[in-house]
Write a protein that holds these residues in place. Structure first.
Motif, mmCIF file in Angstrom:
data_model
loop_
_atom_site.group_PDB
_atom_site.id
_atom_site.type_symbol
_atom_site.label_atom_id
_atom_site.label_comp_id
_atom_site.label_asym_id
_atom_site.label_seq_id
_atom_site.Cartn_x
_atom_site.Cartn_y
_atom_site.Cartn_z
ATOM 1 N N ILE A 180 41.486 -72.506 20.476
ATOM 2 C CA ILE A 180 40.044 -72.313 20.660
ATOM 3 C C ILE A 180 39.523 -73.311 21.682
ATOM 4 N N ALA A 181 39.976 -74.551 21.557
ATOM 5 C CA ALA A 181 39.562 -75.591 22.502
ATOM 6 C C ALA A 181 39.951 -75.203 23.931
ATOM 7 N N GLY A 182 41.152 -74.658 24.105
ATOM 8 C CA GLY A 182 41.595 -74.230 25.428
ATOM 9 C C GLY A 182 40.756 -73.101 25.985
ATOM 10 N N VAL A 183 40.412 -72.129 25.142
ATOM 11 C CA VAL A 183 39.611 -70.987 25.593
ATOM 12 C C VAL A 183 38.208 -71.431 25.981
ATOM 13 N N LEU A 184 37.626 -72.303 25.170
ATOM 14 C CA LEU A 184 36.247 -72.728 25.397
ATOM 15 C C LEU A 184 36.134 -73.915 26.348
ATOM 16 N N GLY A 185 37.255 -74.551 26.644
ATOM 17 C CA GLY A 185 37.233 -75.704 27.548
ATOM 18 C C GLY A 185 36.575 -76.928 26.924
ATOM 19 N N ILE A 186 36.836 -77.141 25.639
ATOM 20 C CA ILE A 186 36.283 -78.306 24.940
ATOM 21 C C ILE A 186 37.418 -79.020 24.217
ATOM 22 N N GLY A 187 37.141 -80.191 23.674
ATOM 23 C CA GLY A 187 38.142 -80.953 22.948
ATOM 24 C C GLY A 187 38.415 -80.348 21.577
ATOM 25 N N LYS A 188 39.627 -80.605 21.072
ATOM 26 C CA LYS A 188 40.025 -80.076 19.762
ATOM 27 C C LYS A 188 39.096 -80.560 18.648
ATOM 28 N N ASP A 189 38.718 -81.844 18.694
ATOM 29 C CA ASP A 189 37.810 -82.371 17.676
ATOM 30 C C ASP A 189 36.423 -81.748 17.764
ATOM 31 N N SER A 190 36.021 -81.373 18.964
ATOM 32 C CA SER A 190 34.722 -80.719 19.138
ATOM 33 C C SER A 190 34.717 -79.353 18.466
ATOM 34 N N VAL A 191 35.862 -78.683 18.445
ATOM 35 C CA VAL A 191 35.949 -77.367 17.801
ATOM 36 C C VAL A 191 35.562 -77.495 16.336
ATOM 37 N N ARG A 192 36.088 -78.502 15.674
ATOM 38 C CA ARG A 192 35.765 -78.686 14.259
ATOM 39 C C ARG A 192 34.284 -78.946 14.051
ATOM 40 N N THR A 193 33.699 -79.742 14.917
ATOM 41 C CA THR A 193 32.268 -80.033 14.823
ATOM 42 C C THR A 193 31.454 -78.765 15.011
ATOM 43 N N TYR A 194 31.784 -77.992 16.046
ATOM 44 C CA TYR A 194 31.064 -76.752 16.310
ATOM 45 C C TYR A 194 31.245 -75.741 15.178
ATOM 46 N N LEU A 195 32.446 -75.675 14.606
ATOM 47 C CA LEU A 195 32.695 -74.779 13.480
ATOM 48 C C LEU A 195 31.836 -75.164 12.282
ATOM 49 N N CYS A 196 31.768 -76.451 12.026
ATOM 50 C CA CYS A 196 30.959 -76.942 10.899
ATOM 51 C C CYS A 196 29.495 -76.551 11.096
ATOM 52 N N ARG A 197 28.998 -76.722 12.308
ATOM 53 C CA ARG A 197 27.609 -76.354 12.600
ATOM 54 C C ARG A 197 27.396 -74.848 12.479
ATOM 55 N N ALA A 198 28.338 -74.078 12.985
ATOM 56 C CA ALA A 198 28.212 -72.622 12.939
ATOM 57 C C ALA A 198 28.216 -72.128 11.490
ATOM 58 N N ARG A 199 29.106 -72.685 10.659
ATOM 59 C CA ARG A 199 29.139 -72.289 9.246
ATOM 60 C C ARG A 199 27.837 -72.672 8.543
ATOM 61 N N GLY A 200 27.323 -73.857 8.857
ATOM 62 C CA GLY A 200 26.053 -74.288 8.273
ATOM 63 C C GLY A 200 24.910 -73.371 8.682
ATOM 64 N N HIS A 201 24.894 -73.000 9.951
ATOM 65 C CA HIS A 201 23.864 -72.094 10.437
ATOM 66 C C HIS A 201 23.986 -70.728 9.754
ATOM 67 N N LEU A 202 25.219 -70.260 9.562
ATOM 68 C CA LEU A 202 25.457 -68.987 8.885
ATOM 69 C C LEU A 202 24.965 -69.049 7.429
ATOM 70 N N ARG A 203 25.264 -70.157 6.748
ATOM 71 C CA ARG A 203 24.782 -70.328 5.366
ATOM 72 C C ARG A 203 23.257 -70.301 5.322
ATOM 73 N N GLN A 204 22.636 -70.947 6.309
ATOM 74 C CA GLN A 204 21.184 -71.001 6.360
ATOM 75 C C GLN A 204 20.603 -69.595 6.557
ATOM 76 N N ILE A 205 21.186 -68.825 7.451
ATOM 77 C CA ILE A 205 20.716 -67.454 7.693
ATOM 78 C C ILE A 205 20.863 -66.621 6.429
ATOM 79 N N MET A 206 21.991 -66.762 5.750
ATOM 80 C CA MET A 206 22.202 -65.978 4.532
ATOM 81 C C MET A 206 21.254 -66.392 3.424
ATOM 82 N N ALA A 207 20.962 -67.676 3.323
ATOM 83 C CA ALA A 207 20.022 -68.162 2.314
ATOM 84 C C ALA A 207 18.608 -67.646 2.598
ATOM 85 N N GLU A 208 18.235 -67.595 3.876
ATOM 86 C CA GLU A 208 16.915 -67.068 4.237
ATOM 87 C C GLU A 208 16.811 -65.597 3.913
#
Length: 188
Positions: free
Chosen positions: A156-184
């Motif tokens: 994923i990091a290679g496709v997006l051109g970001i660091g491997k650790d950044s992928v985990r951070t972005y995934l965490c944010r995306a999952r949190g945002h998804l939870r928020q949308i579902m809760a709303e």
């Protein structure tokens, strides 16, 4: 659908009435699908929804404390149990005894819970799909690569051109945002 209206009108507390009404509006399709799968009669399914709502009113304080993530399962369980009780009573009244003679019939009875689970899963998947559609494109792409395509963080990091650790951070944010949308949306 007259019966649920009567259930709502019987409630004296306006806040409780609004709470139960919102549950009904949010979960009526799920309740109907679960009931129909078991009772196979539209009128009886409506009766099962009314019975479940009555039961929820009796347990409203407990219902208010349930995490929104578990509320869907709790509601489906109430409808399923009421529907199964109804079918048992109906069969007793008709003096029909169901004694399966072959193994295939026994397996169908055992699989009854699996059918209920599939109905609930289908509804949950549809809610999840709708919530994912509301995500920003970058988050949607990230979640798709990780969970649909099964890509590891390095790819994923290679496709997006970001660091491997950044992928985990972005995934965490995306999952949190998804939870928020579902809760709303009121459903999980």
């Amino acid at each position: 659908m007259m019966a649920p209206v009567m259930v709502f009108l019987a409630m004296e507390n306006e806040q409780d009435r609004a709470f139960i009404t919102q549950i009904y509006l949010d979960y009526r399709k799920l309740m109907y699908a679960v009931a129909m799968e078991i009772v196979r009669d539209p009128q009886a399914a409506e009766d099962m929804i009314s019975a479940a709502l009555t039961e929820m009113i009796e347990q409203i304080e407990t219902l208010k404390k349930i995490n929104c993530c578990r509320l869907r399962s709790y509601i489906a369980s109430i409808v399923r149990n009421d529907s199964l009780d109804y079918v048992r009573k109906r069969n007793r009244r008709q003096l029909r005894v169901f004694l399966p003679r072959d193994e295939a019939a026994l397996n169908r009875v055992a699989a009854e819970g699996e059918v209920d689970d599939r109905v609930m899963q289908a509804a949950e998947i549809e809610d999840l799909r709708a919530a994912i559609e509301r995500l920003p494109e970058a988050e949607r792409l990230l979640l798709t690569m990780k969970y649909m395509d099964g890509m590891d963080d390095r790819k994923i990091a290679g496709v997006l051109g970001i660091g491997k650790d950044s992928v985990r951070t972005y995934l965490c944010r995306a999952r949190g945002h998804l939870r928020q949308i579902m809760a709303e949306g009121g459903e999980t």
